[in-house]
Design a protein around this motif. Structure first.
Motif, PDB file in Angstrom:
ATOM      1  N   THR A  46      65.968  -4.873 -29.455  1.00 45.98           N
ATOM      2  CA  THR A  46      65.337  -4.390 -28.152  1.00 45.98           C
ATOM      3  C   THR A  46      66.074  -4.959 -26.954  1.00 45.98           C
ATOM      4  N   GLU A  47      66.585  -4.663 -26.028  1.00 54.82           N
ATOM      5  CA  GLU A  47      67.004  -5.131 -24.981  1.00 54.82           C
ATOM      6  C   GLU A  47      66.062  -5.203 -23.619  1.00 54.82           C
ATOM      7  N   ILE A  48      65.992  -6.079 -22.817  1.00 59.91           N
ATOM      8  CA  ILE A  48      65.218  -6.307 -21.787  1.00 59.91           C
ATOM      9  C   ILE A  48      65.997  -5.868 -20.773  1.00 59.91           C
ATOM     10  N   VAL A  49      65.561  -4.863 -19.982  1.00 62.03           N
ATOM     11  CA  VAL A  49      66.032  -3.991 -18.794  1.00 62.03           C
ATOM     12  C   VAL A  49      65.602  -4.594 -17.525  1.00 62.03           C
ATOM     13  N   GLU A  50      64.322  -4.933 -17.393  1.00 64.56           N
ATOM     14  CA  GLU A  50      63.837  -5.451 -16.204  1.00 64.56           C
ATOM     15  C   GLU A  50      62.597  -6.147 -16.493  1.00 64.56           C
ATOM     16  N   LEU A  51      62.495  -7.227 -15.422  1.00 63.08           N
ATOM     17  CA  LEU A  51      61.289  -8.091 -15.697  1.00 63.08           C
ATOM     18  C   LEU A  51      60.809  -8.296 -14.257  1.00 63.08           C
ATOM     19  N   LYS A  52      59.398  -8.284 -14.018  1.00 61.60           N
ATOM     20  CA  LYS A  52      58.886  -8.429 -12.806  1.00 61.60           C
ATOM     21  C   LYS A  52      57.646  -9.415 -13.031  1.00 61.60           C
ATOM     22  N   VAL A  53      57.709 -10.508 -12.112  1.00 62.57           N
ATOM     23  CA  VAL A  53      56.540 -11.392 -12.291  1.00 62.57           C
ATOM     24  C   VAL A  53      55.458 -10.675 -11.323  1.00 62.57           C
ATOM     25  N   GLN A  54      54.573 -10.528 -11.921  1.00 62.83           N
ATOM     26  CA  GLN A  54      53.303 -10.114 -11.210  1.00 62.83           C
ATOM     27  C   GLN A  54      52.307 -10.968 -10.378  1.00 62.83           C
ATOM     28  N   SER A  55      51.991 -12.047 -11.236  1.00 63.11           N
ATOM     29  CA  SER A  55      51.137 -13.126 -10.508  1.00 63.11           C
ATOM     30  C   SER A  55      51.234 -14.291 -11.456  1.00 63.11           C
ATOM     31  N   VAL A  56      50.903 -15.621 -10.544  1.00 63.57           N
ATOM     32  CA  VAL A  56      51.039 -16.786 -11.161  1.00 63.57           C
ATOM     33  C   VAL A  56      49.802 -17.490 -10.603  1.00 63.57           C
ATOM     34  N   VAL A  73      53.548 -10.968 -16.342  1.00 64.42           N
ATOM     35  CA  VAL A  73      55.038 -10.431 -16.024  1.00 64.42           C
ATOM     36  C   VAL A  73      55.078  -8.989 -16.747  1.00 64.42           C
ATOM     37  N   ASP A  74      55.603  -8.059 -15.894  1.00 62.51           N
ATOM     38  CA  ASP A  74      55.742  -6.647 -16.693  1.00 62.51           C
ATOM     39  C   ASP A  74      57.296  -6.603 -16.710  1.00 62.51           C
ATOM     40  N   VAL A  75      57.459  -6.024 -18.126  1.00 63.45           N
ATOM     41  CA  VAL A  75      58.826  -6.275 -18.697  1.00 63.45           C
ATOM     42  C   VAL A  75      58.964  -4.883 -19.226  1.00 63.45           C
ATOM     43  N   CYS A  76      60.315  -4.324 -18.741  1.00 58.56           N
ATOM     44  CA  CYS A  76      60.547  -3.230 -19.451  1.00 58.56           C
ATOM     45  C   CYS A  76      61.792  -3.121 -20.371  1.00 58.56           C
ATOM     46  N   VAL A  77      61.604  -2.750 -21.649  1.00 59.93           N
ATOM     47  CA  VAL A  77      62.308  -2.866 -22.672  1.00 59.93           C
ATOM     48  C   VAL A  77      63.249  -1.521 -23.075  1.00 59.93           C
ATOM     49  N   ASP A  78      64.429  -1.735 -23.368  1.00 57.73           N
ATOM     50  CA  ASP A  78      65.168  -0.415 -24.208  1.00 57.73           C
ATOM     51  C   ASP A  78      65.391  -0.614 -25.330  1.00 57.73           C
ATOM     52  N   VAL A  79      64.635   0.479 -26.186  1.00 57.58           N
ATOM     53  CA  VAL A  79      64.691   0.424 -27.687  1.00 57.58           C
ATOM     54  C   VAL A  79      65.586   1.549 -28.194  1.00 57.58           C
ATOM     55  N   THR A  80      66.530   1.960 -27.371  1.00 55.27           N
ATOM     56  CA  THR A  80      67.433   3.021 -27.854  1.00 55.27           C
ATOM     57  C   THR A  80      67.936   2.630 -29.111  1.00 55.27           C
ATOM     58  N   GLU A  81      68.434   1.506 -29.613  1.00 55.33           N
ATOM     59  CA  GLU A  81      69.265   1.052 -30.571  1.00 55.33           C
ATOM     60  C   GLU A  81      68.239   0.853 -31.838  1.00 55.33           C
ATOM     61  N   VAL A  82      66.932   0.650 -31.556  1.00 57.47           N
ATOM     62  CA  VAL A  82      65.955   0.201 -32.409  1.00 57.47           C
ATOM     63  C   VAL A  82      65.533   1.443 -33.394  1.00 57.47           C
ATOM     64  N   ASP A  83      65.427   1.359 -34.567  1.00 58.43           N
ATOM     65  CA  ASP A  83      64.902   2.028 -35.641  1.00 58.43           C
ATOM     66  C   ASP A  83      64.295   1.454 -36.381  1.00 58.43           C
ATOM     67  N   VAL A  84      63.179   1.935 -37.274  1.00 54.45           N
ATOM     68  CA  VAL A  84      62.232   1.241 -38.400  1.00 54.45           C
ATOM     69  C   VAL A  84      62.397   2.054 -39.347  1.00 54.45           C
ATOM     70  N   ARG A  85      62.690   1.734 -40.662  1.00 49.69           N
ATOM     71  CA  ARG A  85      62.726   2.490 -41.817  1.00 49.69           C
ATOM     72  C   ARG A  85      61.689   2.032 -42.820  1.00 49.69           C
ATOM     73  N   ASP A  86      61.184   3.113 -43.663  1.00 41.94           N
ATOM     74  CA  ASP A  86      60.261   2.709 -44.588  1.00 41.94           C
ATOM     75  C   ASP A  86      61.103   2.232 -45.711  1.00 41.94           C
ATOM     76  N   ALA A  87      60.370   1.937 -46.789  1.00 44.37           N
ATOM     77  CA  ALA A  87      61.068   1.427 -48.144  1.00 44.37           C
ATOM     78  C   ALA A  87      61.988   2.460 -48.764  1.00 44.37           C
ATOM     79  N   SER A  88      61.863   3.661 -48.419  1.00 41.49           N
ATOM     80  CA  SER A  88      62.915   4.651 -48.911  1.00 41.49           C
ATOM     81  C   SER A  88      63.928   4.892 -47.992  1.00 41.49           C
ATOM     82  N   GLY A  89      64.003   4.205 -46.879  1.00 45.99           N
ATOM     83  CA  GLY A  89      65.083   4.457 -45.937  1.00 45.99           C
ATOM     84  C   GLY A  89      64.851   5.551 -44.876  1.00 45.99           C
ATOM     85  N   ILE A  90      63.503   5.955 -44.784  1.00 44.58           N
ATOM     86  CA  ILE A  90      63.283   7.137 -43.931  1.00 44.58           C
ATOM     87  C   ILE A  90      62.749   6.495 -42.595  1.00 44.58           C
ATOM     88  N   SER A  91      63.264   7.095 -41.465  1.00 51.01           N
ATOM     89  CA  SER A  91      62.767   6.495 -40.140  1.00 51.01           C
ATOM     90  C   SER A  91      61.369   6.773 -40.072  1.00 51.01           C
TER      91      SER A  91
END
Length: 137
Positions: A46-56, A73-91
């Motif tokens: 996962t890549e963090i693309v943008e982060l915005k502090v909303q309140s402290v 904090v509002d965080v926008c992440v990029d999961v383009t490169e992330v896959d999750v596969r089951d025990a048989s290798g299927i996404s």
């Protein structure tokens, strides 16, 4: 930490104690217990693309009642490169999963009196319904 746990099932779930607390900790523990039981493995990071502090809020007037210092904090992440596969290798990732998404994290410090700098943990995370950010370059 979430990527580490997803990528490497040998990383103990107790590692979450260093980054999460309260509701977020129990949600993440259940998530990874289920994924590991089912043999799911993550690839990509996962890549963090943008982060915005909303309140402290540094009010520590009633820790027993949950009134502790917290930052939203509002965080926008990029999961383009992330896959999750089951025990048989299927996404198991939905085909319509967006590449980016926004989440509002509340980061709290329940040990402010003894550890004002090092005891910050994510206490809640809520997905936000808003326009996606631009994917990482």
């Amino acid at each position: 930490m979430i990527d580490q746990l997803g990528l490497d099932p040998s990383v103990p779930l107790t590692a979450l104690d260093d980054v999460a607390i309260s509701k977020d900790l129990s949600v993440r523990q259940r998530q990874f217990e289920r994924e590991r039981r089912d043999g799911w493995i993550q690839t990509g990071e996962t890549e963090i693309v943008e982060l915005k502090v909303q309140s402290v809020n540094l009010d520590n007037s009633d820790p027993a009642a949950g009134l502790v210092p917290a930052v939203q904090v509002d965080v926008c992440v990029d999961v383009t490169e992330v896959d999750v596969r089951d025990a048989s290798g299927i996404s198991v990732v939905r085909a319509d999963r967006p590449d980016t998404n926004w989440t509002r994290h509340t980061v709290s410090n329940y040990s402010w009196d003894t550890d004002p700098e090092g005891a910050w943990r994510v206490s809640t995370s809520v997905d936000l319904e808003q326009a996606p950010c631009e994917p990482a370059a």
